[in-house]
Motif scaffolding. Sequence first.
Motif, PDB file in Angstrom:
ATOM      1  N   VAL A  42       1.382   1.590  10.330  1.00  3.40           N
ATOM      2  CA  VAL A  42       0.581   2.517  11.133  1.00  3.40           C
ATOM      3  C   VAL A  42      -0.563   3.159  10.337  1.00  3.40           C
ATOM      4  O   VAL A  42      -1.055   4.226  10.695  1.00  3.40           O
ATOM      5  N   GLY A  43      -0.971   2.524   9.247  1.00  4.39           N
ATOM      6  CA  GLY A  43      -2.149   3.001   8.529  1.00  4.39           C
ATOM      7  C   GLY A  43      -1.930   4.183   7.617  1.00  4.39           C
ATOM      8  O   GLY A  43      -2.890   4.863   7.252  1.00  4.39           O
ATOM      9  N   VAL A  44      -0.698   4.427   7.224  1.00  6.52           N
ATOM     10  CA  VAL A  44      -0.404   5.614   6.413  1.00  6.52           C
ATOM     11  C   VAL A  44      -0.102   5.265   4.950  1.00  6.52           C
ATOM     12  O   VAL A  44      -0.668   5.859   4.029  1.00  6.52           O
ATOM     13  N   CYS A  45       0.774   4.303   4.715  1.00  7.52           N
ATOM     14  CA  CYS A  45       1.219   4.033   3.340  1.00  7.52           C
ATOM     15  C   CYS A  45       0.170   3.302   2.509  1.00  7.52           C
ATOM     16  O   CYS A  45       0.128   3.408   1.310  1.00  7.52           O
ATOM     17  N   ARG A  46      -0.646   2.536   3.173  1.00  4.93           N
ATOM     18  CA  ARG A  46      -1.767   1.800   2.563  1.00  4.93           C
ATOM     19  C   ARG A  46      -1.328   0.656   1.652  1.00  4.93           C
ATOM     20  O   ARG A  46      -2.105   0.170   0.818  1.00  4.93           O
ATOM     21  N   ALA A  47      -0.092   0.222   1.803  1.00  2.00           N
ATOM     22  CA  ALA A  47       0.357  -0.930   1.023  1.00  2.00           C
ATOM     23  C   ALA A  47      -0.403  -2.199   1.397  1.00  2.00           C
ATOM     24  O   ALA A  47      -0.448  -3.155   0.624  1.00  2.00           O
ATOM     25  N   CYS A  48      -0.988  -2.205   2.578  1.00  2.00           N
ATOM     26  CA  CYS A  48      -1.678  -3.407   3.058  1.00  2.00           C
ATOM     27  C   CYS A  48      -3.163  -3.417   2.707  1.00  2.00           C
ATOM     28  O   CYS A  48      -3.873  -4.363   3.070  1.00  2.00           O
ATOM     29  N   THR A  49      -3.657  -2.406   2.028  1.00  2.00           N
ATOM     30  CA  THR A  49      -5.104  -2.215   1.838  1.00  2.00           C
ATOM     31  C   THR A  49      -5.797  -3.489   1.352  1.00  2.00           C
ATOM     32  O   THR A  49      -5.386  -4.129   0.383  1.00  2.00           O
ATOM     33  N   PHE A 101       5.424  -3.250  -5.348  1.00  2.00           N
ATOM     34  CA  PHE A 101       5.197  -3.425  -3.916  1.00  2.00           C
ATOM     35  C   PHE A 101       3.879  -2.820  -3.463  1.00  2.00           C
ATOM     36  O   PHE A 101       3.156  -3.411  -2.676  1.00  2.00           O
ATOM     37  N   CYS A 102       3.548  -1.657  -3.960  1.00  2.00           N
ATOM     38  CA  CYS A 102       2.329  -0.969  -3.509  1.00  2.00           C
ATOM     39  C   CYS A 102       1.093  -1.453  -4.236  1.00  2.00           C
ATOM     40  O   CYS A 102      -0.016  -1.077  -3.875  1.00  2.00           O
ATOM     41  N   GLN A 103       1.278  -2.233  -5.302  1.00  2.00           N
ATOM     42  CA  GLN A 103       0.182  -2.469  -6.242  1.00  2.00           C
ATOM     43  C   GLN A 103      -1.008  -3.254  -5.682  1.00  2.00           C
ATOM     44  O   GLN A 103      -2.153  -2.916  -6.008  1.00  2.00           O
ATOM     45  N   PRO A 104      -0.815  -4.295  -4.846  1.00  2.00           N
ATOM     46  CA  PRO A 104      -2.014  -4.944  -4.283  1.00  2.00           C
ATOM     47  C   PRO A 104      -2.896  -3.954  -3.531  1.00  2.00           C
ATOM     48  O   PRO A 104      -4.125  -3.964  -3.687  1.00  2.00           O
ATOM     49  N   GLY A 105      -2.271  -3.098  -2.749  1.00  2.00           N
ATOM     50  CA  GLY A 105      -3.042  -2.100  -2.017  1.00  2.00           C
ATOM     51  C   GLY A 105      -3.687  -1.091  -2.941  1.00  2.00           C
ATOM     52  O   GLY A 105      -4.829  -0.663  -2.730  1.00  2.00           O
ATOM     53  N   GLN A 106      -2.969  -0.689  -3.974  1.00  2.00           N
ATOM     54  CA  GLN A 106      -3.534   0.266  -4.940  1.00  2.00           C
ATOM     55  C   GLN A 106      -4.772  -0.328  -5.614  1.00  2.00           C
ATOM     56  O   GLN A 106      -5.800   0.343  -5.784  1.00  2.00           O
TER      57      GLN A 106
END
Length: 166
Positions: A42-49, A101-106
């Motif tokens: 839903v556009g909050v965690c930004r893991a998909c950025t 897990f979050c790193q690509p988006g970061q």
Amino acid sequence: MRAYTFTLNGRPVTVRAPADMPLLWVLRDLLGVTGPKYGCGVGVCRACTSHLDGAEIQPCVVPVADCADRTVTTIEGLADGDTLHPVQQAWLACDVAQCGFCQPGQIMAAAALLAHTPDPTDADIDAIENICRCGTYARIREAIKQAAASGEKGVSRREVGGEPVS
Ligand code: FES
Ligand code: FES
């Protein structure tokens, strides 16, 4: 369903999908591009950025119809061939990742920041809203500063090449 064509990591791709299917679903499920991670949806965690025409987006909330005839870059397309993007190089030098897990988006968020703010302040960096459950924020800040200090523009440089995705 209709067909949508866009440039993905330097290569044209065409997918048939409902107009409102989120780009993240298209990337991961239809094209097998799994760098952008699914977290909240839903556009909050930004893991998909990822990037759309060079600007940061969260593909979990961008319908595929909005990407037609545009340029999508995921973490898979950030490097320039075998040369890592300055942000990726800094990430390795600072040993940022924990679970990863979050790193690509970061990394994609940091690259987008440096593209328009090449010498970011702590406040600029803190404005990045990507969530990291492992708490790597201190090392993320260090890596972004290191990438900025490298003098290379933190832009998404790879417009050609990449792995075939369809
Ligand atoms: S999956 Fe959380 S912002 Fe996209
Ligand atoms: S490195 Fe584990 S969630 Fe960020």
